[in-house]
Design a protein around this motif. Sequence first.
Motif, PDB file in Angstrom:
ATOM      1  N   LEU A 158       0.868  -1.175   0.000  1.00 31.62           N
ATOM      2  CA  LEU A 158       0.000   0.000   0.000  1.00 31.62           C
ATOM      3  C   LEU A 158       0.906   1.226   0.000  1.00 31.62           C
ATOM      4  CD1 LEU A 158      -2.639   1.550   0.275  1.00 31.62           C
ATOM      5  CD2 LEU A 158      -2.711   0.916   2.685  1.00 31.62           C
ATOM      6  N   TRP A 159       0.754   2.048  -1.012  1.00 31.20           N
ATOM      7  CA  TRP A 159       1.631   3.209  -1.186  1.00 31.20           C
ATOM      8  C   TRP A 159       0.989   4.435  -0.550  1.00 31.20           C
ATOM      9  CZ3 TRP A 159       3.001   5.513  -6.687  1.00 31.20           C
ATOM     10  CH2 TRP A 159       3.902   6.575  -6.526  1.00 31.20           C
ATOM     11  N   ASP A 160       1.480   4.828   0.620  1.00 33.33           N
ATOM     12  CA  ASP A 160       1.120   6.090   1.255  1.00 33.33           C
ATOM     13  C   ASP A 160       2.107   7.129   0.746  1.00 33.33           C
ATOM     14  OD1 ASP A 160       1.142   8.344   3.020  1.00 33.33           O
ATOM     15  OD2 ASP A 160       0.171   7.148   4.575  1.00 33.33           O
ATOM     16  N   VAL A 161       1.627   8.064  -0.061  1.00 29.22           N
ATOM     17  CA  VAL A 161       2.526   8.955  -0.781  1.00 29.22           C
ATOM     18  C   VAL A 161       3.253   9.930   0.143  1.00 29.22           C
ATOM     19  CG1 VAL A 161       1.131   8.761  -2.867  1.00 29.22           C
ATOM     20  CG2 VAL A 161       0.756  10.681  -1.328  1.00 29.22           C
ATOM     21  N   MET A 162       2.659  10.220   1.316  1.00 25.63           N
ATOM     22  CA  MET A 162       3.366  11.114   2.227  1.00 25.63           C
ATOM     23  C   MET A 162       4.628  10.448   2.771  1.00 25.63           C
ATOM     24  SD  MET A 162       2.162  13.080   5.726  1.00 25.63           S
ATOM     25  CE  MET A 162       2.272  11.623   6.786  1.00 25.63           C
ATOM     26  N   HIS A 163       4.535   9.189   3.106  1.00 27.85           N
ATOM     27  CA  HIS A 163       5.676   8.538   3.731  1.00 27.85           C
ATOM     28  C   HIS A 163       6.824   8.304   2.754  1.00 27.85           C
ATOM     29  CE1 HIS A 163       4.235   8.047   7.803  1.00 27.85           C
ATOM     30  NE2 HIS A 163       3.027   7.891   7.279  1.00 27.85           N
ATOM     31  N   THR A 164       6.513   7.968   1.523  1.00 29.42           N
ATOM     32  CA  THR A 164       7.614   7.826   0.555  1.00 29.42           C
ATOM     33  C   THR A 164       8.258   9.173   0.282  1.00 29.42           C
ATOM     34  OG1 THR A 164       6.032   7.913  -1.297  1.00 29.42           O
ATOM     35  CG2 THR A 164       6.697   5.734  -0.514  1.00 29.42           C
ATOM     36  N   TRP A 165       7.456  10.241   0.286  1.00 28.99           N
ATOM     37  CA  TRP A 165       8.000  11.594   0.124  1.00 28.99           C
ATOM     38  C   TRP A 165       8.893  11.944   1.306  1.00 28.99           C
ATOM     39  CZ3 TRP A 165       6.586  16.093   3.052  1.00 28.99           C
ATOM     40  CH2 TRP A 165       7.068  17.298   2.535  1.00 28.99           C
ATOM     41  N   LEU A 166       8.444  11.643   2.520  1.00 28.80           N
ATOM     42  CA  LEU A 166       9.271  11.900   3.698  1.00 28.80           C
ATOM     43  C   LEU A 166      10.559  11.072   3.677  1.00 28.80           C
ATOM     44  CD1 LEU A 166       6.497  12.023   6.451  1.00 28.80           C
ATOM     45  CD2 LEU A 166       7.892  13.946   5.666  1.00 28.80           C
ATOM     46  N   ALA A 167      10.504   9.920   3.030  1.00 24.01           N
ATOM     47  CA  ALA A 167      11.705   9.079   2.915  1.00 24.01           C
ATOM     48  C   ALA A 167      12.679   9.603   1.868  1.00 24.01           C
ATOM     49  CB  ALA A 167      11.309   7.647   2.564  1.00 24.01           C
ATOM     50  N   ALA A 207       8.202   2.496  -9.218  1.00 29.73           N
ATOM     51  CA  ALA A 207       8.966   1.451  -9.908  1.00 29.73           C
ATOM     52  C   ALA A 207       9.164   0.220  -9.026  1.00 29.73           C
ATOM     53  CB  ALA A 207      10.314   2.007 -10.361  1.00 29.73           C
ATOM     54  N   VAL A 208       9.438   0.442  -7.737  1.00 31.16           N
ATOM     55  CA  VAL A 208       9.684  -0.707  -6.862  1.00 31.16           C
ATOM     56  C   VAL A 208       8.387  -1.293  -6.317  1.00 31.16           C
ATOM     57  CG1 VAL A 208      12.033  -0.066  -6.256  1.00 31.16           C
ATOM     58  CG2 VAL A 208      10.119   0.821  -4.885  1.00 31.16           C
ATOM     59  N   LEU A 209       7.349  -0.462  -6.181  1.00 29.34           N
ATOM     60  CA  LEU A 209       6.094  -0.947  -5.608  1.00 29.34           C
ATOM     61  C   LEU A 209       5.156  -1.558  -6.637  1.00 29.34           C
ATOM     62  CD1 LEU A 209       5.296   1.970  -3.139  1.00 29.34           C
ATOM     63  CD2 LEU A 209       6.062  -0.330  -2.535  1.00 29.34           C
ATOM     64  N   ALA A 210       5.286  -1.166  -7.896  1.00 30.67           N
ATOM     65  CA  ALA A 210       4.318  -1.568  -8.921  1.00 30.67           C
ATOM     66  C   ALA A 210       4.058  -3.074  -8.983  1.00 30.67           C
ATOM     67  CB  ALA A 210       4.755  -1.047 -10.290  1.00 30.67           C
ATOM     68  N   PRO A 211       5.088  -3.942  -8.878  1.00 31.46           N
ATOM     69  CA  PRO A 211       4.794  -5.377  -8.965  1.00 31.46           C
ATOM     70  C   PRO A 211       3.942  -5.900  -7.815  1.00 31.46           C
ATOM     71  CG  PRO A 211       7.142  -4.932  -9.335  1.00 31.46           C
ATOM     72  CD  PRO A 211       6.535  -3.682  -8.801  1.00 31.46           C
ATOM     73  N   HIS A 212       3.833  -5.133  -6.747  1.00 34.17           N
ATOM     74  CA  HIS A 212       3.144  -5.581  -5.538  1.00 34.17           C
ATOM     75  C   HIS A 212       1.952  -4.698  -5.167  1.00 34.17           C
ATOM     76  CE1 HIS A 212       7.011  -7.597  -5.137  1.00 34.17           C
ATOM     77  NE2 HIS A 212       7.617  -6.426  -5.076  1.00 34.17           N
ATOM     78  N   LEU A 213       1.686  -3.664  -5.952  1.00 38.80           N
ATOM     79  CA  LEU A 213       0.819  -2.579  -5.506  1.00 38.80           C
ATOM     80  C   LEU A 213      -0.648  -2.981  -5.462  1.00 38.80           C
ATOM     81  CD1 LEU A 213       0.890   0.403  -4.649  1.00 38.80           C
ATOM     82  CD2 LEU A 213       0.560   1.014  -7.052  1.00 38.80           C
ATOM     83  N   GLY A 214      -1.277  -2.721  -4.296  1.00 39.09           N
ATOM     84  CA  GLY A 214      -2.716  -2.847  -4.185  1.00 39.09           C
ATOM     85  C   GLY A 214      -3.391  -1.553  -4.617  1.00 39.09           C
ATOM     86  N   TYR A 215      -3.094  -0.478  -3.928  1.00 35.79           N
ATOM     87  CA  TYR A 215      -3.624   0.829  -4.293  1.00 35.79           C
ATOM     88  C   TYR A 215      -2.791   1.912  -3.624  1.00 35.79           C
ATOM     89  CZ  TYR A 215      -6.103   0.833   0.239  1.00 35.79           C
ATOM     90  OH  TYR A 215      -6.420   0.781   1.569  1.00 35.79           O
ATOM     91  N   VAL A 216      -3.228   3.168  -3.766  1.00 35.44           N
ATOM     92  CA  VAL A 216      -2.462   4.323  -3.310  1.00 35.44           C
ATOM     93  C   VAL A 216      -3.299   5.142  -2.336  1.00 35.44           C
ATOM     94  CG1 VAL A 216      -1.355   6.467  -4.050  1.00 35.44           C
ATOM     95  CG2 VAL A 216      -1.148   4.413  -5.451  1.00 35.44           C
ATOM     96  N   GLN A 217      -2.672   5.581  -1.252  1.00 34.10           N
ATOM     97  CA  GLN A 217      -3.269   6.548  -0.332  1.00 34.10           C
ATOM     98  C   GLN A 217      -2.668   7.920  -0.612  1.00 34.10           C
ATOM     99  OE1 GLN A 217      -2.341   5.256   3.611  1.00 34.10           O
ATOM    100  NE2 GLN A 217      -4.212   4.071   3.856  1.00 34.10           N
ATOM    101  N   VAL A 218      -3.556   8.897  -0.817  1.00 32.46           N
ATOM    102  CA  VAL A 218      -3.111  10.278  -1.016  1.00 32.46           C
ATOM    103  C   VAL A 218      -3.524  11.129   0.178  1.00 32.46           C
ATOM    104  CG1 VAL A 218      -3.134  10.152  -3.528  1.00 32.46           C
ATOM    105  CG2 VAL A 218      -5.202  10.874  -2.307  1.00 32.46           C
ATOM    106  N   LYS A 219      -2.859  12.249   0.323  1.00 31.17           N
ATOM    107  CA  LYS A 219      -3.164  13.251   1.348  1.00 31.17           C
ATOM    108  C   LYS A 219      -2.392  14.500   0.976  1.00 31.17           C
ATOM    109  CE  LYS A 219      -1.642  10.253   4.187  1.00 31.17           C
ATOM    110  NZ  LYS A 219      -1.276   9.433   5.365  1.00 31.17           N
ATOM    111  N   ASP A 220      -2.481  15.547   1.776  1.00 31.67           N
ATOM    112  CA  ASP A 220      -1.655  16.724   1.544  1.00 31.67           C
ATOM    113  C   ASP A 220      -1.334  17.372   2.885  1.00 31.67           C
ATOM    114  OD1 ASP A 220      -0.130  18.264  -0.123  1.00 31.67           O
ATOM    115  OD2 ASP A 220      -1.801  18.896  -1.414  1.00 31.67           O
ATOM    116  N   VAL A 221      -0.135  17.960   2.959  1.00 34.91           N
ATOM    117  CA  VAL A 221       0.365  18.583   4.187  1.00 34.91           C
ATOM    118  C   VAL A 221       1.172  19.825   3.816  1.00 34.91           C
ATOM    119  CG1 VAL A 221       0.466  16.381   5.441  1.00 34.91           C
ATOM    120  CG2 VAL A 221       2.497  17.194   4.201  1.00 34.91           C
ATOM    121  N   ALA A 222       1.409  20.666   4.824  1.00 34.14           N
ATOM    122  CA  ALA A 222       2.127  21.915   4.580  1.00 34.14           C
ATOM    123  C   ALA A 222       3.624  21.714   4.428  1.00 34.14           C
ATOM    124  CB  ALA A 222       1.840  22.906   5.708  1.00 34.14           C
ATOM    125  N   SER A 223       4.184  20.773   5.188  1.00 38.09           N
ATOM    126  CA  SER A 223       5.629  20.561   5.166  1.00 38.09           C
ATOM    127  C   SER A 223       5.949  19.271   5.896  1.00 38.09           C
ATOM    128  CB  SER A 223       6.355  21.726   5.856  1.00 38.09           C
ATOM    129  OG  SER A 223       6.078  21.722   7.247  1.00 38.09           O
TER     130      SER A 223
END
Length: 262
Positions: free
Chosen positions: A165-174, A183-199
């Motif tokens: 499960l790709w939480d886009v905030m955490h990969t960005w923080l990483a 590229a690395v998650l695609a072979p295993h990907l179920g779906y994507v969690q989106v959100k937005d934050v200030a910083s």
Amino acid sequence: MKLAFSTLGVPGMPVADVVRLAAGQGYQGVELRAHPEEPVHPGLGSAERAAVVEEFDRGGVEILTVAGYVKVAAAGEDEPVLAELAGLVELARDLGARYVRVFPGGGDQDTAESDAIAARRLGAAAPHAADLGVRILLETHDSHRGGADVARVVGTVGHGQIGALWDVMHTWLAGEEPAASHAVLAPHLGYVQVKDVASAEDTTPLALGAGVLPLRECLDTLDQDGWVCWEYEKRWYPEAAGLPELLAAGREHLLRLGSPKQ
């Protein structure tokens, strides 16, 4: 693109109200936070589970995921973790959900050790999940924040019922670029969690598009028929704006970002 939202954004909201909200705002699915403080959790009996299914069926909304809090890489004995995970898988089966969400939770253990613990437990849980037609997704989170971290564990398990499960905030923080995460998650990907934050320092949830997360770049990597779930963390930030008032604009924003490029 099929859209869902997490009930983390509407803490404690009754099931009937969640269904009406999703249907009324044009969201095809819901990610159910499975916690004892919520209306849906593993402690529900069979009649209560059937009532939840009936409510969602009546509203024409899909239960996408049972979002649990199992920490599959945590130190300690395997059996309590596996028992909790089995309960979530059975709840998902009874609700007709495709997925169960789990966290890494490896803490400050050595990376190789936490990887091994997580892979062992997920591998042990996979046959039961397969029998029940449920897929277990390891979220990019905490000790395994990057896509490469989660892909390493899921790839080691090597079972189709164990995914990511790709939480886009955490990969960005990483520090990963969206294309690299995908590229690395695609072979295993179920779906994507989106959100937005200030910083990185202020992760109070914002309306989609009002923050700094690279949502367009993430959505550009996805198949057009995949699921995208808005995880608005109202439960952890009670001072944040209410999610119901943001859902319509959030839906339009995601559809604009995810539309095919001419």
